[in-house]
Enzyme design. Structure first.
Site, PDB file in Angstrom:
ATOM      1  N   SER A   4      -0.479  -1.171  -6.045  1.00  0.00           N
ATOM      2  CA  SER A   4      -0.238  -2.370  -6.840  1.00  0.00           C
ATOM      3  C   SER A   4       0.433  -2.010  -8.163  1.00  0.00           C
ATOM      4  CB  SER A   4      -1.558  -3.087  -7.129  1.00  0.00           C
ATOM      5  OG  SER A   4      -2.161  -3.538  -5.929  1.00  0.00           O
ATOM      6  N   HIS A   9       0.808  -1.222   0.000  1.00  0.00           N
ATOM      7  CA  HIS A   9       0.000   0.000   0.000  1.00  0.00           C
ATOM      8  C   HIS A   9       0.839   1.269   0.000  1.00  0.00           C
ATOM      9  CE1 HIS A   9      -4.072  -1.847   1.409  1.00  0.00           C
ATOM     10  NE2 HIS A   9      -3.492  -2.544   0.451  1.00  0.00           N
ATOM     11  N   GLU A  28       7.736 -33.606  -0.479  1.00  0.00           N
ATOM     12  CA  GLU A  28       6.492 -33.212  -1.113  1.00  0.00           C
ATOM     13  C   GLU A  28       6.786 -32.530  -2.448  1.00  0.00           C
ATOM     14  OE1 GLU A  28       3.947 -34.776  -0.065  1.00  0.00           O
ATOM     15  OE2 GLU A  28       2.722 -33.289   0.981  1.00  0.00           O
ATOM     16  N   LYS A  54     -14.395  -9.264  -8.313  1.00  0.00           N
ATOM     17  CA  LYS A  54     -13.456 -10.052  -9.119  1.00  0.00           C
ATOM     18  C   LYS A  54     -12.762 -11.104  -8.255  1.00  0.00           C
ATOM     19  CE  LYS A  54     -10.390  -9.094 -13.008  1.00  0.00           C
ATOM     20  NZ  LYS A  54      -9.708  -8.031 -13.769  1.00  0.00           N
ATOM     21  N   ASP A  55     -12.363 -10.722  -7.039  1.00  0.00           N
ATOM     22  CA  ASP A  55     -11.735 -11.680  -6.122  1.00  0.00           C
ATOM     23  C   ASP A  55     -12.706 -12.765  -5.691  1.00  0.00           C
ATOM     24  OD1 ASP A  55      -9.321 -10.421  -6.285  1.00  0.00           O
ATOM     25  OD2 ASP A  55      -9.433  -9.421  -4.329  1.00  0.00           O
TER      26      ASP A  55
END
Length: 415
Positions: free
Chosen positions: A217, A213, A285, A241-242
């Site tokens: 972005s 912030h 893994e 959108k998220d």
């Protein structure tokens, strides 16, 4: 400067004493966000949601788990068979770890392609790499807790790697083990740290968001926001959108949890740990496999360990290796080609890390390792000098609306 005037009197009373609602209003309604973010930007919020899922399910599992070598395997079986919905909680937690790495790896490669590590977001990128390291440590310790064959032997192999460190190596291994072999003190240490580290990750994530912030972005064009015409409020545009991205993600996640819960695990981990029986092929893994391939590609143990850690360490200095003034790979034709080669190389290393260290697999691992470091240490600095990028648009709005007075050069954009 006064905050927003909330209509609800209770909200006003609370916010006057603890301005959480003002903070939420600022983040959701006033925080300017570039108007051209695509769905690749969903993976940051997805990573945060998966982290919360892992913490919640982990706390519930810890209530029923017994960190003792004589009871750990049986306690996991009891969770699966006797605890109400214990099988579901465990499958969500185990597969959630894999999906956490999938989301974060996509998030990292998106940042690499669009140049999100470049100035002034260097510290934001570094904090992201710190989160990756903490994730790896947490996941490794969590993999040991079921105390199956792959848990025990994976812990033995990986912790022994620290013995190559000159002078203090053996001391570090003894400290990790809590003795002179992987045993009950080791399991207790790993259980405590596996419970603690996710909360450390949350703390670093908060710093990551604060750093995000500070300058806002990045965006697919990689150019700075020029006033209100290039930005929109985060809510409702990106919350919707998220939420759509989250719905797609949870659909895929649920399909794996209910229909393929063991697809990303190893069958040997359903066999109780036995120090007297070594598995035919010890593998970690899947999300550790590219680094495991790099480790095994180098015949010298010390150099292999150094290369494995350097594969992550090189990400810390990435902002200073890539000196091109252009952020986004969209405008860098050569960079774009080599980026996809790097991605293919990492996929190949993941595949090779799960194969026996013999024959053609070793040769390909060495070639893959060579290209990985060549890309970061030689290719990126060279591209910064020799690549001719495409001209940048004058603003974020220009490619959509056709506004502005034509393209600008990289020097003008970054001046």
């Amino acid at each position: 400067m006064s905050g927003p005037n909330f209509s609800n009197s209770v909200v006003r009373w609370i916010d006057h004493r603890l301005p959480v609602f003002t903070f939420m209003h600022h983040e959701m309604h006033e925080y300017p966000t570039p108007k051209n973010l695509n769905y690749w930007w969903n993976f940051g919020s997805l990573a945060g949601i998966v982290l919360v899922i892992l913490i919640v399910t982990g706390i519930v599992l810890a209530m029923h788990y017994t960190p003792h070598v004589d009871y750990a395997f049986q306690s996991v079986e009891r969770i699966m068979r006797d605890v109400n919905y214990g099988w579901l909680i465990r499958y969500i937690h185990a597969n959630g770890a894999s999906f956490f790495f999938i989301v974060v790896y996509i998030h990292i490669f998106r940042g690499m392609y669009y140049g999100s590590y470049k100035a002034p977001r260097e510290l934001l990128w570094i904090l992201g790499v710190v989160i990756l390291l903490l994730m790896m440590a947490t996941a490794f310790m969590g993999y040991v807790l079921p105390w199956g064959q792959m848990s025990f032997w994976g812990a033995t192999v990986i912790t022994n790697l620290f013995s190559v460190i000159p002078i203090v190596g053996d001391w570090i291994v003894t400290l990790l083990w809590g003795g002179f072999s992987v045993d009950n003190p080791t399991l207790n240490r790993f259980f405590s740290l596996h419970f603690l580290l996710p909360f450390v990750i949350v703390g670093v994530v908060v710093l990551h968001i604060v750093a995000l912030h500070r300058f806002g972005s990045n965006n697919p064009l990689g150019i700075d926001v020029r006033g209100k015409q290039d930005s929109i409020p985060f809510h409702p545009y990106y919350t919707i959108k998220d939420m759509f991205g989250l719905g797609v993600f949870l659909t895929i996640f649920a399909a794996v949890v209910f229909f393929l819960p063991n697809a990303m695990g190893h069958a040997d981990n359903y066999i109780p740990a036995n120090p007297l029986v070594t598995p035919a092929h010890i593998v970690p893994e899947w999300y550790f496999l590219p680094f495991y391939a790099i480790l095994r590609a180098i015949p010298d143990k010390l150099m292999g360990v150094l290369a494995m850690f350097a594969a992550i360490g090189v990400l810390f200095i990435l902002p200073w290796l890539d000196r091109s003034p252009i952020r986004s790979g969209t405008f860098r034709p050569l960079f774009k080609i080599f980026f996809w080669l790097l991605l293919a190389d990492c996929v190949m290393l993941t595949y090779l890390g799960g194969k026996p260290p013999e024959g053609v697999y070793v040769i390909l691992s060495r070639l893959g390792t060579l290209y990985y470091f060549f890309h970061f240490l030689i290719l990126l600095p060279g591209l910064s000098i020799f690549e001719t990028p495409k001209p940048l648009p004058r603003s974020i709005s220009q490619p959509v609306l056709g506004s502005g007075a034509g393209p600008v050069t990289a020097e003008k954009e970054n001046s």
